[in-house]
Scaffold this active site. Structure first.
Site: not given
Length: 325
Positions: A104, A106, A201
């Protein structure tokens, strides 16, 4: 000032999150309530739907939001309150990865605000425990660009281009927004991050969730957020005892490590912020004027900004000390 009489070192009820990749170490080793597959313990959280509740003293049962609304800068610090208002700016977690987490990344503040009306998610990790050959995924194992990345995405071969890094207890890492990452199986860590629950993700090991369905991937959203440049996430520091060790200085949080073998006095009068201590080894008692509170391994405590001096009593403890710059 009368308001100081109402504030003291605050503990909160851990918010436990069941995860398909979670294990039992947080319950067995880190003093959490025992139930199946505890992946995360949110120690102090201002994330909507997961707001922390005080567990000790006269303010027991009060939510973190209510505390900030009532005590304002006396709780969080003058500048913090000016910048964040009634929103608590950081999220503190313990994480137990029995299995690999999803790969993942951010978004940064700009993208997160534009897309989600949220803060971005800058975070750091401190490794509490690592089984033999445990690893993290951090960035890429070769020079990377969008074209190469998309080819591997289409071929379902992302894992071929990801950098895997072995880890040991005591290692620490800074995870900037845009950094592709995953916590590997056998790792237990403390995580300090901006108050955000936005995750893109990109690969989930073709693994069903607890409910049995495959979890959503966010490859379109992730593409604009990925940092394709080489990264150096590992934080370098030297061990010392009974004095603060600087682990991380960022615009979002400052983290020190305290390895204590005796009681110390801590003057935090120059810090215009709340100070949070996460106990990662041993136990310690925090003493302020009129108050005393113990934390055990796996527990967390918040020292309100209005408290300027404290004593930490211990024979042996390792603490992470975190505050706003």
């Amino acid at each position: 000032m009368k308001i100081t009489k109402h504030l003291y070192p605050l503990k909160f009820i851990p918010i436990l999150k069941e995860k398909v990749w979670g294990g039992n170490k947080l319950a067995q080793v880190y003093n959490k309530e025992d139930f199946k597959n505890i992946g995360e313990s949110w120690e102090i959280s201002g994330v909507q739907e997961s707001i922390s509740i005080v567990s000790n003293g006269n303010l027991k049962g009060t939510s973190l939001n209510q505390l900030i609304e009532t005590f304002k800068e006396y709780l969080v610090g003058k500048e913090v309150y000016q910048n964040f208002g009634n929103t608590f700016p950081l999220l503190f977690k313990f994480i137990d990865a029995k299995e690999d987490l999803s790969v993942q990344l951010h978004p940064n503040d700009i993208l997160a605000k534009e897309r989600h009306q949220s803060f971005g998610k800058t975070e750091m990790w401190y490794i509490l425990d690592a089984e033999k050959d445990a690893r993290l995924i951090l960035g890429f194992n070769q020079e990377m660009n969008e074209t190469i990345y998309k080819k591997h995405l289409l071929k379902n071969s992302l894992t071929d281009i990801l950098h895997s890094e072995k880890v040991n207890k005591g290692d620490s890492f800074f995870i900037a927004p845009g950094t592709i990452h995953a916590i590997g199986s056998g790792v237990v860590l403390a995580e300090i991050q901006q108050t955000s629950d936005i995750t893109y993700r990109i690969f989930d090991w073709d693994r069903p969730s607890i409910g049995g369905e495959l979890r959503e991937l966010h490859n379109d959203l992730a593409l604009e957020a990925i940092n394709f440049a080489p990264i150096d996430a590992k934080l370098k520091y030297s061990e010392k005892t009974n004095t603060p060790i600087s682990l991380c200085k960022s615009p979002y949080f400052i983290t020190n490590k305290l390895v204590l073998s005796e009681r110390i006095k801590r003057d935090i009068s120059k810090i215009d912020s709340f100070v949070v201590y996460m106990c990662v080894e041993g136990e310690a008692t925090f003493k302020t004027k009129g108050h005393s509170e113990m934390i055990l391994k796996g527990e967390t405590i918040l020292i309100p900004s209005v408290i300027k001096k404290l004593r930490i009593k211990t024979n042996q403890a390792t603490l992470l000390e975190v505050y706003m710059p």
